[in-house]
Design a protein around this motif. Structure first.
Motif, PDB file in Angstrom:
ATOM      1  N   ARG A  38       0.779  -1.375   0.011  1.00 57.60           N
ATOM      2  CA  ARG A  38      -0.008  -0.130  -0.018  1.00 57.60           C
ATOM      3  C   ARG A  38       0.904   1.178  -0.105  1.00 57.60           C
ATOM      4  NH1 ARG A  38      -2.662  -0.424   5.945  1.00 57.60           N
ATOM      5  NH2 ARG A  38      -0.745   0.228   7.106  1.00 57.60           N
ATOM      6  N   VAL A  48       2.271  -4.934   3.153  1.00 55.95           N
ATOM      7  CA  VAL A  48       1.330  -5.234   4.055  1.00 55.95           C
ATOM      8  C   VAL A  48       1.087  -6.832   4.430  1.00 55.95           C
ATOM      9  CG1 VAL A  48      -1.268  -5.049   4.402  1.00 55.95           C
ATOM     10  CG2 VAL A  48      -0.032  -3.443   2.951  1.00 55.95           C
ATOM     11  N   TYR A  59       3.014 -10.626   7.645  1.00 60.75           N
ATOM     12  CA  TYR A  59       2.625  -9.388   7.705  1.00 60.75           C
ATOM     13  C   TYR A  59       3.011  -8.089   8.309  1.00 60.75           C
ATOM     14  CZ  TYR A  59      -1.499 -12.634   7.198  1.00 60.75           C
ATOM     15  OH  TYR A  59      -2.317 -13.484   6.576  1.00 60.75           O
ATOM     16  N   VAL A  63      -0.597  -4.491  10.692  1.00 61.21           N
ATOM     17  CA  VAL A  63      -1.919  -5.090  10.279  1.00 61.21           C
ATOM     18  C   VAL A  63      -1.957  -6.482  10.922  1.00 61.21           C
ATOM     19  CG1 VAL A  63      -1.849  -3.715   8.087  1.00 61.21           C
ATOM     20  CG2 VAL A  63      -1.156  -6.201   8.132  1.00 61.21           C
ATOM     21  N   ASP A  89      -5.173   3.150   7.563  1.00 61.34           N
ATOM     22  CA  ASP A  89      -5.161   1.971   6.587  1.00 61.34           C
ATOM     23  C   ASP A  89      -5.459   2.670   5.455  1.00 61.34           C
ATOM     24  OD1 ASP A  89      -6.726  -0.374   8.803  1.00 61.34           O
ATOM     25  OD2 ASP A  89      -4.521  -0.252   8.300  1.00 61.34           O
ATOM     26  N   TYR A  93      -3.801   0.460  -2.508  1.00 60.79           N
ATOM     27  CA  TYR A  93      -3.392  -1.123  -2.473  1.00 60.79           C
ATOM     28  C   TYR A  93      -3.043  -1.660  -3.677  1.00 60.79           C
ATOM     29  CZ  TYR A  93      -4.662  -0.839   2.628  1.00 60.79           C
ATOM     30  OH  TYR A  93      -4.669  -0.545   3.994  1.00 60.79           O
TER      31      TYR A  93
END
Length: 126
Positions: A38, A48, A59, A63, A89, A93
């Motif tokens: 992202r 991400v 990850y 997140v 967030d 993406y």
């Protein structure tokens, strides 16, 4: 020619959920790794979530416990389930795929990925 096409980008309220999908023109099990990245305005692209060919995932700390990466090899599709969304967030993406073996060691590093989608916008409001 590899094509990756994201879908599912949308606006959501804080605490809500969204699911991103990424359709691949090649079977997803033909890549060593696939991942979601992202980029927010004025910031660098960041990893991400990533998944490698043997199923191991990784990850970003920001997140963990909220996002889940998965893939359906039969449908040649990569997914990102995003729960408990936060305003931070908010970003574009991108789906990415790699045929570099080294990506297995650097799942969240953009430089390890060869192929990129065009992006899907996710906007989370408080």
């Amino acid at each position: 020619q590899v094509q990756l096409v994201e879908s599912g980008g949308d606006s959501a309220q804080s605490g809500g959920s969204l699911r991103l999908s990424c359709g691949s023109s090649r079977p997803t099990d033909s890549y060593y790794c696939m991942g979601w990245f992202r980029q927010a305005p004025g910031k660098q692209r960041e990893g991400v979530a990533g998944i490698e060919s043997e199923g191991r995932t990784n990850y970003a700390d920001s997140v963990k416990g909220r996002f889940t990466i998965s893939q359906d090899n039969g449908k040649s599709t990569l997914y990102l389930q995003m729960n408990s969304l936060k305003p931070e967030d908010t970003a574009m993406y991108y789906c990415a795929a790699s045929r570099n073996l080294d990506c297995k060691f650097w799942l969240l590093l953009p430089a390890e990925y060869n192929y990129w989608g065009q992006g899907a916008q996710v906007t989370v409001s408080s």
